[in-house]
Design an enzyme around this catalytic site. Sequence first.
Site, mmCIF file in Angstrom:
data_model
loop_
_atom_site.group_PDB
_atom_site.id
_atom_site.type_symbol
_atom_site.label_atom_id
_atom_site.label_comp_id
_atom_site.label_asym_id
_atom_site.label_seq_id
_atom_site.Cartn_x
_atom_site.Cartn_y
_atom_site.Cartn_z
ATOM 1 C CE LYS A 144 -9.045 1.211 1.980
ATOM 2 N NZ LYS A 144 -9.066 1.982 3.255
ATOM 3 N NE ARG A 168 -2.291 -1.209 3.617
ATOM 4 C CZ ARG A 168 -2.817 -0.959 4.811
ATOM 5 N NH1 ARG A 168 -3.989 -0.377 4.905
ATOM 6 N NH2 ARG A 168 -2.159 -1.280 5.908
ATOM 7 C CG ASP A 211 3.087 -17.704 11.830
ATOM 8 O OD1 ASP A 211 1.860 -17.833 11.696
ATOM 9 O OD2 ASP A 211 3.609 -16.810 12.511
ATOM 10 C CG HIS A 233 -0.721 -13.630 15.936
ATOM 11 N ND1 HIS A 233 -0.140 -13.232 14.759
ATOM 12 C CD2 HIS A 233 -1.279 -12.517 16.479
ATOM 13 C CE1 HIS A 233 -0.308 -11.938 14.592
ATOM 14 N NE2 HIS A 233 -1.011 -11.475 15.616
ATOM 15 C CG ASP A 234 2.956 -20.285 15.261
ATOM 16 O OD1 ASP A 234 3.424 -20.669 14.181
ATOM 17 O OD2 ASP A 234 3.036 -20.956 16.306
ATOM 18 C CB ILE A 235 0.573 -19.153 20.265
ATOM 19 C CG1 ILE A 235 0.589 -20.030 21.524
ATOM 20 C CG2 ILE A 235 -0.346 -17.947 20.435
ATOM 21 C CD1 ILE A 235 1.182 -19.328 22.729
ATOM 22 C CG ASN A 236 -4.160 -17.555 18.974
ATOM 23 O OD1 ASN A 236 -3.819 -16.509 18.435
ATOM 24 N ND2 ASN A 236 -4.264 -17.673 20.281
#
Length: 389
Positions: A57, A36, A157, A127-130
């Site tokens: 956009k 962006r 990840d 995130h990775d741990i989740n």
Amino acid sequence: MSLAGLKVVEFAGLAPGPFAGLILADHGADVVRIDRPGVPSSDILCRGKRSLAVNSKTPSGRNLLRKLITQSDVLIDPFRPGVLERLGLGPKVFLGSEGKQGLNERLVYARIAGFPRTGPHKDMAGHDINYLALSGVLSLMPRTPDVPSFPLNLLADFAGGGASLANGILLAIIERTKSGRGQTVEADMVSGTRYLSSFPLLHKLSPSSQFFSGLNILGGGAPFYAVYACKDGKFMSVGCLEPQFFKVFIELFVQEVSGDRTMLDWSPQDIQANPLGWPKLKQYLKEGFLTKTREGWTKIFHGTDACAVPVLTPEEAALLDASKLPLPVPHPHLTRTPSKTPEIHANITPQMIPGQHNEEVLEELGTSAEEWRRLVNEGAISSKYTVKL
């Protein structure tokens, strides 16, 4: 290189998407990262890639992206479900649907998400741990001291996410040589981690297995598969699972510590197959390793089948790498079509400035001067990295 001539569009993201793009770029693919305008990037997995900063956009920005994707082989989508569809850049636009022709039916449309796209967590952040937690694998990790530990953000990840996505892309490209058609590649980090962890999960389901159920040998339950601190605060890894390797290890270990009066008045004999004695063995090894430095133990076990090697720091590991480079290099190695050799700079964690390659990418797309002015005037691209006004 194996992927020379392959054109890839990678929408900027973090960790898994960029890693999949890095794998492709390292093997010769032309990867253009979509950033962006005016938004800094913290992505350091940008080796061998180029950046095109586009404001999606704006109508002209979306048209530019549609044109770029139409001329590409692969698209990497790191967003939550529905983001690219709302921009008019979803899979159906390019691959077609319900008898309607798509703009690029050879496109491999690769999508990476954290949670499964059709599951109850699909709209949640994570995130990775989740992802590791929902995969069932985190529960198998060693506990430190009373909760499961986690291996940085490597498993979900990068292994279950980025590497799995790259594998799916390559499979789709191989299939395209037969059918001439592209397809959507759906990857998510929960499912990818579960597949990657087939070995421990299958063992966990087997009541007779001692690896991850019962004694949990590979999950921290065995003293002969563990890490121990040394006299200098550094560490040694021990992994002598097989009886013949344990025999080599324990004979060398006992030989080194038996004369030390600070040791317990005990030495292990035929104890590997007796789990009831493992706590005592664990304490024996713990105290024994503290009698010498890591270097001392390394010399004792080096060149043997004891399955005991030092725990190296990243800097130490780089010195042992065959490449002799301070940063990780592409792997595996292909003999006839090898990957690119990474360039070494003063800053070994290079970052790519968003929009850095606007001019050359737009020129390759055949962008006219009129289109160029429209893109700048509408705010679709910045004039900072272009002189075509």
